[in-house]
Design a protein around this motif. Structure first.
Motif, PDB file in Angstrom:
ATOM      1  N   PHE A   1       0.812  -1.214   0.000  1.00 21.38           N
ATOM      2  CA  PHE A   1       0.000   0.000   0.000  1.00 21.38           C
ATOM      3  C   PHE A   1       0.849   1.271   0.000  1.00 21.38           C
ATOM      4  CE2 PHE A   1      -3.093  -3.202   1.407  1.00 21.38           C
ATOM      5  CZ  PHE A   1      -4.033  -3.017   0.399  1.00 21.38           C
ATOM      6  N   ALA A   2       2.057   1.228   0.536  1.00 18.92           N
ATOM      7  CA  ALA A   2       2.961   2.384   0.460  1.00 18.92           C
ATOM      8  C   ALA A   2       3.305   2.665  -1.004  1.00 18.92           C
ATOM      9  CB  ALA A   2       4.227   2.134   1.269  1.00 18.92           C
ATOM     10  N   GLU A   3       3.503   1.620  -1.780  1.00 18.44           N
ATOM     11  CA  GLU A   3       3.796   1.790  -3.206  1.00 18.44           C
ATOM     12  C   GLU A   3       2.625   2.461  -3.911  1.00 18.44           C
ATOM     13  OE1 GLU A   3       4.391  -1.159  -6.944  1.00 18.44           O
ATOM     14  OE2 GLU A   3       5.694  -1.549  -5.213  1.00 18.44           O
TER      15      GLU A   3
ATOM     16  N   GLU B   1      -6.035   2.605   6.299  1.00 17.88           N
ATOM     17  CA  GLU B   1      -7.309   1.876   6.370  1.00 17.88           C
ATOM     18  C   GLU B   1      -7.206   0.528   5.657  1.00 17.88           C
ATOM     19  OE1 GLU B   1     -11.939   2.432   4.929  1.00 17.88           O
ATOM     20  OE2 GLU B   1     -10.688   4.203   5.219  1.00 17.88           O
ATOM     21  N   TYR B   2      -6.572   0.506   4.485  1.00 17.67           N
ATOM     22  CA  TYR B   2      -6.451  -0.738   3.727  1.00 17.67           C
ATOM     23  C   TYR B   2      -5.482  -1.714   4.385  1.00 17.67           C
ATOM     24  CZ  TYR B   2      -8.895   1.532  -0.181  1.00 17.67           C
ATOM     25  OH  TYR B   2      -9.804   2.160  -0.986  1.00 17.67           O
ATOM     26  N   ILE B   3      -4.431  -1.199   4.975  1.00 22.85           N
ATOM     27  CA  ILE B   3      -3.472  -2.092   5.637  1.00 22.85           C
ATOM     28  C   ILE B   3      -4.159  -2.862   6.755  1.00 22.85           C
ATOM     29  CG2 ILE B   3      -1.425  -2.152   7.140  1.00 22.85           C
ATOM     30  CD1 ILE B   3      -0.323   0.176   5.335  1.00 22.85           C
ATOM     31  N   PHE B   4      -4.898  -2.158   7.609  1.00 23.04           N
ATOM     32  CA  PHE B   4      -5.545  -2.830   8.738  1.00 23.04           C
ATOM     33  C   PHE B   4      -6.856  -3.504   8.355  1.00 23.04           C
ATOM     34  CE2 PHE B   4      -2.472  -0.379  11.095  1.00 23.04           C
ATOM     35  CZ  PHE B   4      -2.092  -1.279  12.068  1.00 23.04           C
ATOM     36  N   ALA B   5      -7.544  -2.983   7.364  1.00 24.28           N
ATOM     37  CA  ALA B   5      -8.760  -3.594   6.809  1.00 24.28           C
ATOM     38  C   ALA B   5      -9.681  -4.164   7.882  1.00 24.28           C
ATOM     39  CB  ALA B   5      -8.385  -4.666   5.782  1.00 24.28           C
TER      40      ALA B   5
ATOM     41  N   MET C   1      -7.419  -0.224  -7.794  1.00 25.53           N
ATOM     42  CA  MET C   1      -6.248  -1.099  -7.836  1.00 25.53           C
ATOM     43  C   MET C   1      -6.625  -2.492  -7.364  1.00 25.53           C
ATOM     44  SD  MET C   1      -4.482   0.608  -4.482  1.00 25.53           S
ATOM     45  CE  MET C   1      -3.800  -0.697  -3.487  1.00 25.53           C
ATOM     46  N   ASP C   2      -5.689  -3.427  -7.489  1.00 23.94           N
ATOM     47  CA  ASP C   2      -5.925  -4.786  -7.004  1.00 23.94           C
ATOM     48  C   ASP C   2      -5.882  -4.815  -5.485  1.00 23.94           C
ATOM     49  OD1 ASP C   2      -6.133  -5.801  -9.578  1.00 23.94           O
ATOM     50  OD2 ASP C   2      -4.000  -6.263  -9.706  1.00 23.94           O
ATOM     51  N   TRP C   3      -6.740  -5.614  -4.890  1.00 19.67           N
ATOM     52  CA  TRP C   3      -6.792  -5.780  -3.446  1.00 19.67           C
ATOM     53  C   TRP C   3      -5.777  -6.837  -3.014  1.00 19.67           C
ATOM     54  CZ3 TRP C   3      -7.853  -3.606   0.846  1.00 19.67           C
ATOM     55  CH2 TRP C   3      -8.031  -4.334   2.009  1.00 19.67           C
ATOM     56  N   LEU C   4      -5.105  -6.586  -1.919  1.00 21.87           N
ATOM     57  CA  LEU C   4      -4.211  -7.564  -1.310  1.00 21.87           C
ATOM     58  C   LEU C   4      -4.953  -8.161  -0.118  1.00 21.87           C
ATOM     59  CD1 LEU C   4      -1.398  -8.894  -1.126  1.00 21.87           C
ATOM     60  CD2 LEU C   4      -0.728  -7.006   0.377  1.00 21.87           C
ATOM     61  N   PRO C   5      -5.392  -9.418  -0.209  1.00 22.43           N
ATOM     62  CA  PRO C   5      -6.152 -10.016   0.893  1.00 22.43           C
ATOM     63  C   PRO C   5      -5.353 -10.005   2.198  1.00 22.43           C
ATOM     64  CG  PRO C   5      -6.245 -11.415  -1.053  1.00 22.43           C
ATOM     65  CD  PRO C   5      -5.218 -10.344  -1.332  1.00 22.43           C
TER      66      PRO C   5
ATOM     67  N   PHE D   1      -0.938 -11.620   9.105  1.00 19.73           N
ATOM     68  CA  PHE D   1      -1.229 -10.235   9.461  1.00 19.73           C
ATOM     69  C   PHE D   1      -2.300 -10.173  10.530  1.00 19.73           C
ATOM     70  CE2 PHE D   1      -3.338  -6.198   9.336  1.00 19.73           C
ATOM     71  CZ  PHE D   1      -2.277  -5.316   9.303  1.00 19.73           C
ATOM     72  N   LYS D   2      -3.356 -10.974  10.373  1.00 13.67           N
ATOM     73  CA  LYS D   2      -4.437 -10.994  11.363  1.00 13.67           C
ATOM     74  C   LYS D   2      -3.909 -11.369  12.739  1.00 13.67           C
ATOM     75  CE  LYS D   2      -8.105 -12.134   8.131  1.00 13.67           C
ATOM     76  NZ  LYS D   2      -8.993 -13.188   7.645  1.00 13.67           N
ATOM     77  N   LYS D   3      -3.047 -12.369  12.782  1.00 13.49           N
ATOM     78  CA  LYS D   3      -2.483 -12.799  14.064  1.00 13.49           C
ATOM     79  C   LYS D   3      -1.717 -11.645  14.722  1.00 13.49           C
ATOM     80  CE  LYS D   3       0.617 -16.158  16.138  1.00 13.49           C
ATOM     81  NZ  LYS D   3       1.603 -17.193  15.916  1.00 13.49           N
TER      82      LYS D   3
END
Length: 130
Positions: A51-53, A66-70, A84-88, A93-95
């Motif tokens: 997301f920084a890119e 917002e997208y990083i933490f989703a 853009m494409d979503w990164l699931p 990350f959830k852990k």
């Protein structure tokens, strides 16, 4: 039992000190402020980098955060995919992010990483031997 309680207390204190140092551990080198170094697990660094890119392509700082933490992944995915494409969100990350006790510190760590790029990826270990 008392020994284990003491160990838990020491582990919690150590964990909390690492978190606070990663946010508040600023220093001065050659007369310039130096942000603290943050060490992220690879799944966290991957989301930050992705997301920084996209911030270079117009994604706002708040949008990236917002997208990083989703927190509402479906809504974030829907909004994101318009541009853009979503990164699931990975299980790794959830852990990392689901620790309620340190959530605010983790959010601050990600903010600092987005602003200063002051992070490293945690050393990986071979999980086949675990």
């Amino acid at each position: 039992m008392d020994k284990r309680i003491k160990e838990i207390g020491e582990e919690t204190t150590s964990h909390f000190l690492k978190l606070t140092k990663s946010v508040y551990g600023w220093s001065v080198k050659d007369g310039k402020c130096v942000p603290p170094k943050i060490i992220f697990p690879k799944p966290v660094a991957d989301r930050i980098e992705y997301f920084a890119e996209e911030m270079e392509n117009g994604l706002t700082f708040q949008g990236a955060l917002e997208y990083i933490f989703a927190r509402d992944e479906e809504k974030c995915k829907e909004d994101c995919e318009q541009l853009m494409d979503w990164l699931p969100v990975s299980d790794g990350f959830k852990k990392w992010s689901d620790d309620y006790f340190s959530y605010n510190f983790k959010e601050a760590q990600v903010m600092l990483a987005l602003i200063y790029g002051n992070y490293q990826v945690e050393a990986q270990h071979d999980t086949r031997t675990d």
